[in-house]
Design an enzyme around this catalytic site. Structure first.
Site, mmCIF file in Angstrom:
data_model
loop_
_atom_site.group_PDB
_atom_site.id
_atom_site.type_symbol
_atom_site.label_atom_id
_atom_site.label_comp_id
_atom_site.label_asym_id
_atom_site.label_seq_id
_atom_site.Cartn_x
_atom_site.Cartn_y
_atom_site.Cartn_z
ATOM 1 N N ARG A 24 4.214 25.763 -6.719
ATOM 2 C CA ARG A 24 5.020 24.847 -5.878
ATOM 3 C C ARG A 24 6.187 24.265 -6.671
ATOM 4 O O ARG A 24 6.997 23.518 -6.124
ATOM 5 C CB ARG A 24 4.165 23.692 -5.345
ATOM 6 C CG ARG A 24 2.968 24.142 -4.566
ATOM 7 C CD ARG A 24 3.377 24.911 -3.316
ATOM 8 N NE ARG A 24 2.264 25.774 -2.934
ATOM 9 C CZ ARG A 24 2.260 26.563 -1.887
ATOM 10 N NH1 ARG A 24 3.318 26.641 -1.120
ATOM 11 N NH2 ARG A 24 1.222 27.317 -1.605
ATOM 12 N N THR A 70 2.515 27.673 -17.096
ATOM 13 C CA THR A 70 1.227 27.439 -16.458
ATOM 14 C C THR A 70 0.227 28.518 -16.868
ATOM 15 O O THR A 70 0.519 29.359 -17.734
ATOM 16 C CB THR A 70 1.404 27.268 -14.924
ATOM 17 O OG1 THR A 70 0.153 26.883 -14.376
ATOM 18 C CG2 THR A 70 1.892 28.534 -14.246
ATOM 19 N N LYS A 74 -0.392 28.413 -21.538
ATOM 20 C CA LYS A 74 -0.102 27.113 -22.170
ATOM 21 C C LYS A 74 -0.423 27.097 -23.674
ATOM 22 O O LYS A 74 0.262 26.432 -24.441
ATOM 23 C CB LYS A 74 -0.877 25.995 -21.472
ATOM 24 C CG LYS A 74 -0.382 25.717 -20.050
ATOM 25 C CD LYS A 74 -1.129 24.553 -19.430
ATOM 26 C CE LYS A 74 -0.706 24.344 -17.992
ATOM 27 N NZ LYS A 74 -1.365 23.187 -17.374
ATOM 28 N N ASN A 95 3.150 22.650 -21.576
ATOM 29 C CA ASN A 95 3.447 23.047 -20.194
ATOM 30 C C ASN A 95 4.923 22.906 -19.843
ATOM 31 O O ASN A 95 5.319 23.199 -18.719
ATOM 32 C CB ASN A 95 2.580 22.276 -19.192
ATOM 33 C CG ASN A 95 3.070 20.863 -18.960
ATOM 34 O OD1 ASN A 95 3.823 20.317 -19.766
ATOM 35 N ND2 ASN A 95 2.647 20.250 -17.876
ATOM 36 N N ASP A 110 1.353 16.875 -18.361
ATOM 37 C CA ASP A 110 0.241 16.640 -17.435
ATOM 38 C C ASP A 110 -0.316 15.220 -17.586
ATOM 39 O O ASP A 110 -0.638 14.554 -16.599
ATOM 40 C CB ASP A 110 -0.887 17.657 -17.664
ATOM 41 C CG ASP A 110 -0.599 18.982 -16.970
ATOM 42 O OD1 ASP A 110 0.228 19.003 -16.037
ATOM 43 O OD2 ASP A 110 -1.202 19.996 -17.358
ATOM 44 N N ALA A 137 -14.247 19.879 -18.003
ATOM 45 C CA ALA A 137 -13.821 19.865 -19.410
ATOM 46 C C ALA A 137 -12.922 21.058 -19.703
ATOM 47 O O ALA A 137 -12.930 21.598 -20.800
ATOM 48 C CB ALA A 137 -15.044 19.857 -20.319
ATOM 49 N N ASN A 160 -19.755 17.995 -17.625
ATOM 50 C CA ASN A 160 -19.279 19.353 -17.330
ATOM 51 C C ASN A 160 -20.445 20.316 -17.215
ATOM 52 O O ASN A 160 -21.467 20.146 -17.877
ATOM 53 C CB ASN A 160 -18.318 19.830 -18.427
ATOM 54 C CG ASN A 160 -17.570 21.086 -18.019
ATOM 55 O OD1 ASN A 160 -17.066 21.167 -16.888
ATOM 56 N ND2 ASN A 160 -17.501 22.065 -18.894
ATOM 57 N N ARG A 165 -18.267 22.585 -23.785
ATOM 58 C CA ARG A 165 -16.836 22.279 -23.593
ATOM 59 C C ARG A 165 -16.612 20.761 -23.549
ATOM 60 O O ARG A 165 -15.603 20.261 -24.026
ATOM 61 C CB ARG A 165 -16.313 22.924 -22.307
ATOM 62 C CG ARG A 165 -16.254 24.439 -22.395
ATOM 63 C CD ARG A 165 -15.660 25.027 -21.134
ATOM 64 N NE ARG A 165 -14.223 25.216 -21.230
ATOM 65 C CZ ARG A 165 -13.453 25.568 -20.202
ATOM 66 N NH1 ARG A 165 -13.982 25.744 -19.007
ATOM 67 N NH2 ARG A 165 -12.161 25.734 -20.356
HETATM 68 P P1 NAP Z 1 -10.048 25.348 -16.053
HETATM 69 O O1 NAP Z 1 -9.516 25.164 -17.430
HETATM 70 O O2 NAP Z 1 -10.396 26.692 -15.567
HETATM 71 O O3 NAP Z 1 -11.322 24.380 -15.889
HETATM 72 C C1 NAP Z 1 -12.095 24.408 -14.715
HETATM 73 C C2 NAP Z 1 -13.164 23.321 -14.779
HETATM 74 O O4 NAP Z 1 -13.893 23.358 -13.542
HETATM 75 C C3 NAP Z 1 -14.192 23.521 -15.907
HETATM 76 O O5 NAP Z 1 -14.641 22.273 -16.334
HETATM 77 C C4 NAP Z 1 -15.298 24.286 -15.166
HETATM 78 O O6 NAP Z 1 -16.572 24.133 -15.755
HETATM 79 C C5 NAP Z 1 -15.281 23.587 -13.820
HETATM 80 N N1 NAP Z 1 -15.867 24.421 -12.779
HETATM 81 C C6 NAP Z 1 -15.325 25.522 -12.197
HETATM 82 N N2 NAP Z 1 -16.171 26.024 -11.275
HETATM 83 C C7 NAP Z 1 -17.275 25.233 -11.293
HETATM 84 C C8 NAP Z 1 -18.505 25.232 -10.565
HETATM 85 N N3 NAP Z 1 -18.766 26.173 -9.633
HETATM 86 N N4 NAP Z 1 -19.411 24.267 -10.820
HETATM 87 C C9 NAP Z 1 -19.142 23.315 -11.756
HETATM 88 N N5 NAP Z 1 -18.012 23.257 -12.474
HETATM 89 C C10 NAP Z 1 -17.086 24.209 -12.246
HETATM 90 O O7 NAP Z 1 -9.000 24.792 -14.961
HETATM 91 P P2 NAP Z 1 -7.962 23.573 -15.154
HETATM 92 O O8 NAP Z 1 -6.649 24.122 -15.548
HETATM 93 O O9 NAP Z 1 -8.601 22.522 -15.976
HETATM 94 O O10 NAP Z 1 -7.806 23.077 -13.623
HETATM 95 C C11 NAP Z 1 -8.871 22.424 -12.970
HETATM 96 C C12 NAP Z 1 -8.419 21.901 -11.611
HETATM 97 O O11 NAP Z 1 -7.401 20.916 -11.780
HETATM 98 C C13 NAP Z 1 -7.821 22.973 -10.701
HETATM 99 O O12 NAP Z 1 -8.271 22.720 -9.397
HETATM 100 C C14 NAP Z 1 -6.333 22.732 -10.802
HETATM 101 O O13 NAP Z 1 -5.633 23.142 -9.623
HETATM 102 C C15 NAP Z 1 -6.296 21.217 -10.934
HETATM 103 N N6 NAP Z 1 -5.077 20.748 -11.603
HETATM 104 C C16 NAP Z 1 -4.281 19.898 -10.914
HETATM 105 C C17 NAP Z 1 -3.132 19.400 -11.511
HETATM 106 C C18 NAP Z 1 -2.259 18.457 -10.743
HETATM 107 O O14 NAP Z 1 -1.101 18.279 -11.109
HETATM 108 N N7 NAP Z 1 -2.774 17.808 -9.723
HETATM 109 C C19 NAP Z 1 -2.797 19.791 -12.804
HETATM 110 C C20 NAP Z 1 -3.649 20.660 -13.501
HETATM 111 C C21 NAP Z 1 -4.783 21.134 -12.881
HETATM 112 P P3 NAP Z 1 -17.046 25.113 -16.953
HETATM 113 O O15 NAP Z 1 -16.408 24.579 -18.204
HETATM 114 O O16 NAP Z 1 -18.526 24.983 -16.943
HETATM 115 O O17 NAP Z 1 -16.561 26.501 -16.586
#
Ligand code: NAP
Length: 286
Positions: A24, A70, A74, A95, A110, A137, A160, A165
């Site tokens: 976006r 992204t 990163k 980022n 962020d 995490a 987490n 992690r």
């Molecule tokens: P990431 O590095 O892939 O981390 C994903 C996290 O979600 C990990 O802690 C993972 O746990 C957990 N997770 C995934 N599936 C799960 C499940 N089924 N059950 C329990 N835990 C689960 O992703 P990220 O970059 O941190 O992004 C995470 C979220 O934040 C996304 O939805 C992203 O769109 C959002 N975000 C939003 C912004 C914003 O500006 N609003 C900015 C950045 C990110 P494990 O460690 O156990 O795999």
């Protein structure tokens, strides 16, 4: 005019990722360019993982004035830049990049975006905050936990699915960051001033985040980083209980501000009109 000629002629920034077409960021930056009457552009630049290192190494030749970075680049960007701003150093990921005297400089916005969003939507949220609970995490959690430490919150509990992690976050950010088991959540939520979901649970196509907010105090703030849908099941539950819900779209908008200012020389503002434009693009209502 070819894409390359256009980039060389008009100051152009981009977002680099793989895959990237759902970003976006072009909507946000093009909105500001139009609003501020700046001649410039912002485009998506797909970069396959195996090309990322060489892309950053030759960034100065690309013609871009800067970029957002992204998933999954990163950390590669972090390694590639010549100089890192303090937030990038603390978080270990970049980022946002720009050029200074031909050298690539990197930041991580962020954390800034997360804090600016809460400050705007829930002014004073951190004034007497004693305890925060962070779910997740991953990469986003790293920025959020660091951001919380900069506001001197005495206890930041990370829960987490993969405990190692969470432990890595606690090790990175020091003694105020504590690892907690899912079983401890009810007790932690009863004490929490802030709850932040940084997992991808609740996102469109993902299972909802199933936690019971009943123990939380009415003054507590609940922030979901997920913004598709805007009103996640977690935020709907928080609203129904009379807690303070804050959605994740504001963070996305605020994290874009520092990059735009570096690339185009004017500081943009996050307004309801920008929010409405991005929501319309997401096909959602405010
Ligand atoms: P990431 O590095 O892939 O981390 C994903 C996290 O979600 C990990 O802690 C993972 O746990 C957990 N997770 C995934 N599936 C799960 C499940 N089924 N059950 C329990 N835990 C689960 O992703 P990220 O970059 O941190 O992004 C995470 C979220 O934040 C996304 O939805 C992203 O769109 C959002 N975000 C939003 C912004 C914003 O500006 N609003 C900015 C950045 C990110 P494990 O460690 O156990 O795999």
């Amino acid at each position: 005019m070819s894409r390359r000629q256009r980039i060389m002629t008009i100051p152009t920034a981009c977002v680099i990722g793989w895959p990237i077409k759902h970003s976006r960021s072009p909507v946000i930056h093009r909105f500001w360019l139009r609003e501020l009457g700046i001649m410039g552009d912002y485009v998506v630049q797909p970069v396959e993982p195996e090309r990322a290192t060489s892309f950053f190494a030759r960034f100065a030749e690309s013609g871009y004035v800067g970029a957002n970075v992204t998933v999954p680049h990163k950390e590669v960007a972090y390694a590639a830049v010549t100089r890192r701003e303090p937030a990038a150093r603390a978080i270990g990921a970049v980022n946002t990049v720009w050029l200074e005297d031909g050298a690539l400089v990197g930041s991580n916005t962020d954390a800034i975006g997360f804090l600016a969003n809460l400050d705007q939507e829930a002014s004073g949220w951190d004034r007497d905050a004693k305890s925060a609970v962070v779910l997740g995490a991953g990469g986003a959690a790293r920025a959020i936990v660091w951001a919380l430490t900069t506001r001197n919150i005495p206890a930041i509990h990370v829960v987490n699915r993969t405990a190692s992690r969470a432990a890595a976050l606690a090790e990175r950010f020091g003694p105020t960051v504590k690892v907690a088991e899912t079983e401890a959540l009810p007790a932690l939520l009863a004490e929490a001033d802030v709850l932040i979901n940084t997992t991808s649970l609740g996102m469109e196509g993902q299972p909802p985040l199933a936690i019971d907010l009943a123990p939380m105090r009415k003054t507590a703030l609940v922030n979901d980083l997920v913004y598709v849908p805007l009103e996640t099941p977690l935020l709907a539950a928080a609203r129904a209980r009379g807690l303070r819900p804050v959605d994740g779209l504001g963070m996305l908008l605020h994290q874009a501000v520092p990059g735009f200012e570096k690339w185009f020389g004017a500081r943009p503002v996050v307004t309801p009109a920008l929010r409405a434009a991005v929501l319309a693009d997401l096909g959602q209502k405010a």
